[in-house]
Design an enzyme around this catalytic site. Structure first.
Site, mmCIF file in Angstrom:
data_model
loop_
_atom_site.group_PDB
_atom_site.id
_atom_site.type_symbol
_atom_site.label_atom_id
_atom_site.label_comp_id
_atom_site.label_asym_id
_atom_site.label_seq_id
_atom_site.Cartn_x
_atom_site.Cartn_y
_atom_site.Cartn_z
ATOM 1 N N CYS A 166 1.171 -1.318 -0.268
ATOM 2 C CA CYS A 166 -0.131 -0.025 -0.227
ATOM 3 C C CYS A 166 0.981 1.287 -0.131
ATOM 4 C CB CYS A 166 -0.018 -0.210 1.055
ATOM 5 S SG CYS A 166 -1.816 -2.008 1.387
ATOM 6 N N HIS A 171 -3.471 7.928 5.546
ATOM 7 C CA HIS A 171 -3.143 6.833 4.865
ATOM 8 C C HIS A 171 -4.735 6.221 5.228
ATOM 9 C CE1 HIS A 171 -2.001 2.512 3.336
ATOM 10 N NE2 HIS A 171 -2.383 1.746 3.915
ATOM 11 N N GLU A 230 -2.201 5.717 13.332
ATOM 12 C CA GLU A 230 -2.612 6.322 12.562
ATOM 13 C C GLU A 230 -2.481 8.034 13.361
ATOM 14 O OE1 GLU A 230 -4.567 6.971 8.351
ATOM 15 O OE2 GLU A 230 -2.529 8.469 7.779
ATOM 16 N N LYS A 279 -10.192 7.851 0.709
ATOM 17 C CA LYS A 279 -9.875 6.255 0.528
ATOM 18 C C LYS A 279 -11.601 5.843 0.370
ATOM 19 C CE LYS A 279 -5.855 4.189 1.160
ATOM 20 N NZ LYS A 279 -4.956 4.888 1.313
ATOM 21 N N HIS A 315 -9.351 1.722 -2.022
ATOM 22 C CA HIS A 315 -7.596 1.863 -1.545
ATOM 23 C C HIS A 315 -7.143 1.414 -3.294
ATOM 24 C CE1 HIS A 315 -3.904 0.994 0.042
ATOM 25 N NE2 HIS A 315 -4.506 0.749 0.422
ATOM 26 N N PHE A 375 1.552 -2.689 4.501
ATOM 27 C CA PHE A 375 1.375 -4.227 5.269
ATOM 28 C C PHE A 375 3.099 -4.576 5.408
ATOM 29 C CE2 PHE A 375 -3.025 -6.355 4.076
ATOM 30 C CZ PHE A 375 -3.303 -5.614 5.064
#
Lengths: 85, 402
Positions: free
Chosen positions: B162, B294, B305, B326, B331, B390
């Site tokens: 990502c 994010h 976050e 998003k 995403h 990830f």
């Protein structure tokens, strides 16, 4: 449809030409078909005739599958169709 | 060190097939997420996504090109054309040798893999088209951009899940800043919305079945999107000399690795990347008016976050705005940071902060100004764009007004 007209159609499509512009005397080079185009033509021939073409892109002249002209390809396809029937 | 500016932008994503349409959707808080239209969708538990709609590859590419371009490459080429047209650049001679392409993607030609695994496993076929390898490889998109525009300098593809496109844009930035290149085409692309792609994500149990609601107490997971974002990064002096329109300045970039868990994010890792980007950009905390989060809409990401932002910004965390687009485009995995950078440029250039839509209920663990549901007018001079992948790989970009 005859082997010749089917092969010519496949090659013409690859060369972005009309089938009438492709003759049995044409070479792939004449028609502007590069190495990727050749591999794609062979795949299309295998799919159309349900045959396996013995062709190694590392050495296209190796083996019995003669790609020197459109006519030689048609003959080679005919032979494979007979052998693999 | 050279200064680096953005002189072109392009995109195709669930909100639109170009930048103006995408920004308009962001301003209006429109949602691009809807029912997935893919083969075997009835066998999926997750049936929604931010799919690119009204798209027919044959209107953009000929048969020969389609035999070589996976959907992720097609998206890249369409976005790259917009960006390069906007920049007004053409490449020959020395400029061609000093210009390159760095793009992010996670799955590369996943649709091509999916279709051809089907052919050989499910349908029992014994041969596949000869171009499957050059079509599915992760660097196909970067290579086709380099070929199409004669970009002969450093070119490669970055895959950090990502964070791929943020890492890619960071590389492009650093190459120009260090004098290694004059122009870099950069960003990212993803097209994972196929049966196998969605099925794999289902397995992780982090996907929402109804909507992406980042930071809302009612959030229940992420929603996948697809598309591309591509930018032209250029040496400031080069851009000024040719009278280019400058969209924004790339002020700084930082990366960090959590070095802790393959999926669970770490507050410290995220905070180090955010603080690193501020330091690299020579910005004070108070200078930052907006952060494109994010903000995946998962429980783990959003609270981590917010905690990281609160840690880095202290009291100023309550004054800045942070939103997750998003919620609108989904995403885009390896392409997400690139599409999200558009929201950052809109904040700087147009003074419009894109909202976090789908916001229903406050979560005390996400107690920041997340610009809920409606875009807001605001004058901001510096912004950040976060990406936390990830694997614990984090990449944060800082932009300043031109």
């Amino acid at each position: 449809m005859s082997t010749a007209s089917q092969v010519i159609e496949i090659i013409a499509q690859q060369a972005l030409l009309e089938p009438s512009d492709v003759t049995e005397g044409s070479t792939l080079e004449d028609l502007g078909i590069d190495s990727l185009g050749l591999v794609e033509s062979i795949f299309a021939i295998e799919e159309a005739f349900d045959i396996t073409v013995p062709f190694n892109a590392n050495d296209p002249t190796e083996g019995d599958f003669d790609i020197s002209t459109v006519g030689s390809i048609i003959m080679a396809v005919d032979a494979l169709v007979k052998d693999q029937a | 060190m050279k200064r680096v500016v953005i002189t072109g932008s392009g995109t195709i994503n669930a909100l639109g097939h170009d930048v103006p349409t995408t920004l308009e959707a962001m301003r209006e808080g429109r949602c691009g997420i809807g029912a997935l239209d893919i083969r075997d969708v009835d066998r999926l538990a997750v049936k929604i996504g931010g799919q690119v709609r009204d798209y027919d590859e044959q209107t953009h590419f000929n048969r020969q090109q389609i035999s070589l371009y996976d959907r992720f490459t097609q998206f890249t080429l369409l976005a790259a054309k917009q960006a390069l047209d906007e920049s007004g650049l053409t490449f020959s001679g020395d400029l061609a040798d000093r210009s390159g392409v760095v793009l992010g993607t996670s799955g590369g030609g996943l649709n091509t893999q999916d279709e051809n695994y089907r052919a050989v496993y499910e349908e029992g076929k014994n041969r596949v088209h000869p171009f499957i390898v050059p079509k599915l490889m992760n660097n196909a998109a970067a290579s086709h951009v380099s070929m199409q525009y004669n970009l002969r300098g450093p070119s490669f593809t970055v895959a950090t899940a990502c964070a791929s496109s943020n890492h890619a844009m960071g590389q492009a930035f650093m190459m120009i800043r260090s004098g290694m290149a004059d122009v870099m085409v950069t960003g990212g692309s993803e097209s994972m919305l196929c049966f196998g792609g969605v099925k794999a994500w289902e397995g992780l149990r982090v996907m929402s079945k109804d909507a992406c609601r980042p930071f809302s107490a009612t959030r229940n997971g992420m929603v996948q999107g697809e598309g591309a974002g591509v930018f032209v990064f250029e040496d400031y002096d080069h851009a000024i000399k040719r009278g280019a329109v400058i969209l924004a300045e790339v002020a700084g970039f930082a990366m960090s690795s959590d070095a802790s868990d393959i999926v669970t994010p770490s507050k410290q890792g995220a905070a180090r990347a955010i603080a690193g980007a501020l330091k690299d950009a020579n910005l004070n905390r108070e200078d930052v008016g907006y952060i494109n989060a994010h903000g995946t809409g998962t429980a783990a990401n959003d609270k981590t976050e917010c905690a990281a932002v609160a840690d880095v910004f202290g009291a100023h965390a309550d004054n800045l705005m942070i939103s997750s687009t998003k919620s609108m485009h989904g995403h885009l995995i390896g392409g997400t940071g690139a599409v999200e950078l558009l929201a950052c440029i809109m904040a700087l250039r147009d003074g419009v902060i894109a909202p976090t839509i789908g916001y229903e209920e406050a979560d005390p663990e996400c107690a920041l100004d997340v610009v809920p549901n409606q875009a807001r007018d605001a004058n901001v001079r510096a912004v950040l764009s976060n990406a936390f992948a990830f694997g614990g790989l984090n990449a944060v970009i800082a932009l300043k007004s031109a």
